[in-house]
Design a protein around this motif. Structure first.
Motif, PDB file in Angstrom:
ATOM      1  N   LEU A 195       0.758  -1.109  -0.122  1.00 38.46           N
ATOM      2  CA  LEU A 195       0.114  -0.196   0.044  1.00 38.46           C
ATOM      3  C   LEU A 195       0.822   1.336   0.180  1.00 38.46           C
ATOM      4  CD1 LEU A 195      -2.667  -1.248   2.587  1.00 38.46           C
ATOM      5  CD2 LEU A 195      -3.008  -0.839  -0.143  1.00 38.46           C
ATOM      6  N   GLN A 196       2.051   1.237   0.804  1.00 43.08           N
ATOM      7  CA  GLN A 196       2.923   2.308   0.930  1.00 43.08           C
ATOM      8  C   GLN A 196       3.399   2.478  -0.523  1.00 43.08           C
ATOM      9  OE1 GLN A 196       5.777   2.159   3.860  1.00 43.08           O
ATOM     10  NE2 GLN A 196       6.510   4.346   3.336  1.00 43.08           N
ATOM     11  N   TYR A 197       3.844   1.397  -1.207  1.00 46.54           N
ATOM     12  CA  TYR A 197       4.508   1.616  -2.535  1.00 46.54           C
ATOM     13  C   TYR A 197       3.378   2.204  -3.681  1.00 46.54           C
ATOM     14  CZ  TYR A 197       6.240   0.516  -6.962  1.00 46.54           C
ATOM     15  OH  TYR A 197       6.609   0.413  -8.422  1.00 46.54           O
ATOM     16  N   LYS A 198       2.093   1.829  -3.542  1.00 45.54           N
ATOM     17  CA  LYS A 198       1.202   2.373  -4.418  1.00 45.54           C
ATOM     18  C   LYS A 198       1.074   3.844  -4.254  1.00 45.54           C
ATOM     19  CE  LYS A 198      -0.272  -1.464  -6.477  1.00 45.54           C
ATOM     20  NZ  LYS A 198      -0.221  -1.473  -7.860  1.00 45.54           N
ATOM     21  N   ALA A 199       0.758   4.008  -2.893  1.00 42.72           N
ATOM     22  CA  ALA A 199       0.737   5.731  -2.555  1.00 42.72           C
ATOM     23  C   ALA A 199       1.971   6.460  -2.948  1.00 42.72           C
ATOM     24  CB  ALA A 199       0.562   5.948  -0.881  1.00 42.72           C
ATOM     25  N   TRP A 200       3.035   6.077  -2.730  1.00 35.22           N
ATOM     26  CA  TRP A 200       4.073   6.793  -3.077  1.00 35.22           C
ATOM     27  C   TRP A 200       4.192   6.967  -4.621  1.00 35.22           C
ATOM     28  CZ3 TRP A 200       8.269   4.860  -6.271  1.00 35.22           C
ATOM     29  CH2 TRP A 200       9.181   5.468  -6.474  1.00 35.22           C
ATOM     30  N   ARG A 201       3.885   5.509  -5.329  1.00 33.51           N
ATOM     31  CA  ARG A 201       4.132   5.812  -6.657  1.00 33.51           C
ATOM     32  C   ARG A 201       2.991   6.669  -7.419  1.00 33.51           C
ATOM     33  NH1 ARG A 201       7.827   4.537 -10.634  1.00 33.51           N
ATOM     34  NH2 ARG A 201       6.542   4.393 -12.557  1.00 33.51           N
ATOM     35  N   HIS A 202       1.705   6.794  -6.784  1.00 34.58           N
ATOM     36  CA  HIS A 202       0.683   7.631  -7.231  1.00 34.58           C
ATOM     37  C   HIS A 202       1.014   9.134  -7.171  1.00 34.58           C
ATOM     38  CE1 HIS A 202      -3.430   9.021  -8.073  1.00 34.58           C
ATOM     39  NE2 HIS A 202      -3.415   9.765  -6.907  1.00 34.58           N
ATOM     40  N   LEU A 203       1.680   9.469  -5.904  1.00 33.77           N
ATOM     41  CA  LEU A 203       2.094  10.769  -5.591  1.00 33.77           C
ATOM     42  C   LEU A 203       3.365  11.043  -6.503  1.00 33.77           C
ATOM     43  CD1 LEU A 203       1.945  10.765  -1.996  1.00 33.77           C
ATOM     44  CD2 LEU A 203       0.466  11.805  -3.375  1.00 33.77           C
ATOM     45  N   HIS A 204       4.187  10.314  -6.819  1.00 34.50           N
ATOM     46  CA  HIS A 204       5.265  10.432  -7.634  1.00 34.50           C
ATOM     47  C   HIS A 204       4.874  10.826  -9.208  1.00 34.50           C
ATOM     48  CE1 HIS A 204       9.246  10.146  -8.903  1.00 34.50           C
ATOM     49  NE2 HIS A 204       9.086   9.321  -9.791  1.00 34.50           N
ATOM     50  N   ASP A 205       3.951   9.834  -9.450  1.00 33.94           N
ATOM     51  CA  ASP A 205       3.396  10.149 -10.878  1.00 33.94           C
ATOM     52  C   ASP A 205       2.670  11.429 -11.059  1.00 33.94           C
ATOM     53  OD1 ASP A 205       4.208   7.645 -11.493  1.00 33.94           O
ATOM     54  OD2 ASP A 205       2.468   6.639 -11.069  1.00 33.94           O
ATOM     55  N   ASN A 206       1.868  11.846  -9.933  1.00 41.44           N
ATOM     56  CA  ASN A 206       1.362  12.959 -10.116  1.00 41.44           C
ATOM     57  C   ASN A 206       2.271  14.150 -10.109  1.00 41.44           C
ATOM     58  OD1 ASN A 206      -1.186  11.957  -9.991  1.00 41.44           O
ATOM     59  ND2 ASN A 206      -1.275  12.009  -7.688  1.00 41.44           N
ATOM     60  N   LYS A 207       3.135  14.180  -9.392  1.00 40.97           N
ATOM     61  CA  LYS A 207       4.570  15.250  -9.589  1.00 40.97           C
ATOM     62  C   LYS A 207       5.101  15.282 -10.648  1.00 40.97           C
ATOM     63  CE  LYS A 207       8.660  16.635  -7.078  1.00 40.97           C
ATOM     64  NZ  LYS A 207       9.357  16.038  -5.805  1.00 40.97           N
ATOM     65  N   LEU A 208       5.243  14.165 -11.358  1.00 37.02           N
ATOM     66  CA  LEU A 208       5.844  14.316 -12.752  1.00 37.02           C
ATOM     67  C   LEU A 208       5.138  14.683 -13.641  1.00 37.02           C
ATOM     68  CD1 LEU A 208       7.681  10.765 -12.811  1.00 37.02           C
ATOM     69  CD2 LEU A 208       8.671  12.920 -12.399  1.00 37.02           C
ATOM     70  N   LEU A 209       3.618  14.304 -13.736  1.00 37.57           N
ATOM     71  CA  LEU A 209       2.678  14.998 -14.509  1.00 37.57           C
ATOM     72  C   LEU A 209       2.587  16.493 -14.337  1.00 37.57           C
ATOM     73  CD1 LEU A 209       0.644  14.437 -16.564  1.00 37.57           C
ATOM     74  CD2 LEU A 209      -1.015  14.099 -14.705  1.00 37.57           C
ATOM     75  N   THR A 210       2.435  17.016 -13.147  1.00 37.17           N
ATOM     76  CA  THR A 210       2.607  18.383 -12.718  1.00 37.17           C
ATOM     77  C   THR A 210       3.777  18.864 -13.510  1.00 37.17           C
ATOM     78  OG1 THR A 210       1.388  17.944 -10.869  1.00 37.17           O
ATOM     79  CG2 THR A 210       2.450  20.242 -11.374  1.00 37.17           C
ATOM     80  N   MET A 211       4.904  18.617 -13.229  1.00 34.73           N
ATOM     81  CA  MET A 211       6.280  19.249 -13.955  1.00 34.73           C
ATOM     82  C   MET A 211       6.070  19.048 -15.394  1.00 34.73           C
ATOM     83  SD  MET A 211       9.219  17.341 -11.334  1.00 34.73           S
ATOM     84  CE  MET A 211      10.369  18.040 -12.227  1.00 34.73           C
ATOM     85  N   GLU A 212       5.452  18.031 -15.932  1.00 33.37           N
ATOM     86  CA  GLU A 212       5.398  18.116 -17.526  1.00 33.37           C
ATOM     87  C   GLU A 212       4.489  18.902 -18.061  1.00 33.37           C
ATOM     88  OE1 GLU A 212       7.123  16.188 -19.614  1.00 33.37           O
ATOM     89  OE2 GLU A 212       8.329  15.514 -18.219  1.00 33.37           O
ATOM     90  N   ILE A 213       3.333  19.089 -17.183  1.00 35.30           N
ATOM     91  CA  ILE A 213       2.604  20.199 -17.653  1.00 35.30           C
ATOM     92  C   ILE A 213       3.081  21.754 -17.543  1.00 35.30           C
ATOM     93  CG2 ILE A 213       0.224  21.435 -16.926  1.00 35.30           C
ATOM     94  CD1 ILE A 213      -0.653  18.565 -16.315  1.00 35.30           C
ATOM     95  N   GLN A 214       3.915  21.887 -16.387  1.00 31.41           N
ATOM     96  CA  GLN A 214       4.299  23.215 -16.386  1.00 31.41           C
ATOM     97  C   GLN A 214       5.541  23.288 -17.651  1.00 31.41           C
ATOM     98  OE1 GLN A 214       6.023  23.210 -12.336  1.00 31.41           O
ATOM     99  NE2 GLN A 214       4.064  23.522 -11.536  1.00 31.41           N
ATOM    100  N   ARG A 215       6.213  22.255 -17.815  1.00 34.85           N
ATOM    101  CA  ARG A 215       7.008  22.460 -19.126  1.00 34.85           C
ATOM    102  C   ARG A 215       6.569  22.719 -20.228  1.00 34.85           C
ATOM    103  NH1 ARG A 215       9.904  19.119 -22.588  1.00 34.85           N
ATOM    104  NH2 ARG A 215       8.698  17.480 -21.673  1.00 34.85           N
TER     105      ARG A 215
END
Length: 272
Positions: A195-215
């Motif tokens: 569960l911790q890995y799933k949550a971390w992966r979800h937050l990590h993917d959201n962070k990467l998606l936000t950075m890509e959108i800003q770029r």
């Protein structure tokens, strides 16, 4: 060459003369090592291939076997006679049929003699095991019995039974329960890690998606500014061209108003 009976086998052994008479009937063939038969003598080289061509298949095969048999009889190197020396080494030499026959008889006699010697030694050893071995082991067995009595192994066995009962009745169930609890904790830890890995992966993917959108937004602003600059340059160029056309039209109208002479003069000057 003649047929004879073997005492150990209890049956007759066919000789060369009998085999020669069975090839194609009596009086046709005879072996070079035989004593009777027909006019055609079978040797190690006869009959030849030409002499075998026109014969029936059964006769041809029988003659081929007879020729090979005669070749084996005449050869002195067809068989191997291996002698075992007293020092354990082997002496290999080629021998003829008669030498091989004598070699086999000699080896069989040696084997029979060795078997008799082994049987005699076994009989002697049997008496030693039956009489001397119990006499030699009896004192040792008595000492072992005295040692067991002195150590009082019955008390040790009672203590061992008590330990075994305690271990089997109390320790074993406790260990089993502890093992089950540890397995349950391991399963819960595995689920928590998942569960911790799933949550971390979800937050990590959201962070990467936000950075890509800003770029992408930044790149879009840059491209939009470049497009606006190009449009501005294009508009300036169009206005300059219109101003140049207007100036040329004004100049042409002035020349037309001044007359043809001035037009020629301006043309000579390179202004028209």
């Amino acid at each position: 060459p003649e047929q004879r009976s073997h005492p150990s086998l209890g049956e007759s052994v066919a000789g060369l003369n009998l085999y020669a008479s069975l090839i194609a009937g009596p009086g046709r063939y005879t072996f070079a090592s035989g004593t009777s038969g027909g006019a055609f003598i079978i040797t190690a080289t006869r009959p030849s291939a030409e002499e075998l061509d026109n014969l029936p298949t059964t006769t041809r095969n029988a003659l081929l076997y007879a020729r090979a048999k005669e070749k084996l009889i005449e050869s002195n190197t067809s068989l191997e006679c291996v002698e075992l020396n007293l020092d354990g080494t082997l002496t290999e030499q080629s021998c003829s049929i008669e030498q091989f026959h004598r070699y086999v008889i000699r080896e069989v006699a040696l084997l029979v003699s060795a078997a008799d010697d082994s049987a005699a030694e076994a009989a002697e050893v049997r008496s030693l095991f039956a009489e001397d071995l119990p006499k030699a082991l009896l004192p040792v067995l008595r000492q072992i019995r005295d040692l067991q009595t002195a150590l009082d192994c019955r008390r040790l066995w009672t203590g061992l039974e008590a330990f075994a009962g305690t271990f089997c009745d109390e320790m074993a169930p406790l260990l089993a329960r502890s093992s089950l609890q540890l397995l349950a904790l391991a399963a819960a830890a595995s689920m928590g890690i998942t569960l911790q890995y799933k949550a971390w992966r979800h937050l990590h993917d959201n962070k990467l998606l936000t950075m890509e959108i800003q770029r992408f937004r930044k790149m879009y602003r840059i491209f939009q500014a470049r497009l606006e600059a190009l449009e501005h340059e294009k508009e300036l160029k169009r206005l300059q061209e219109q101003a140049q056309l207007h100036e040329d039209a004004t100049l042409e109208a002035q020349i037309m108003n001044n007359g043809g002479g001035e037009e020629v003069e301006f043309a000579a000057l390179g202004l028209f």
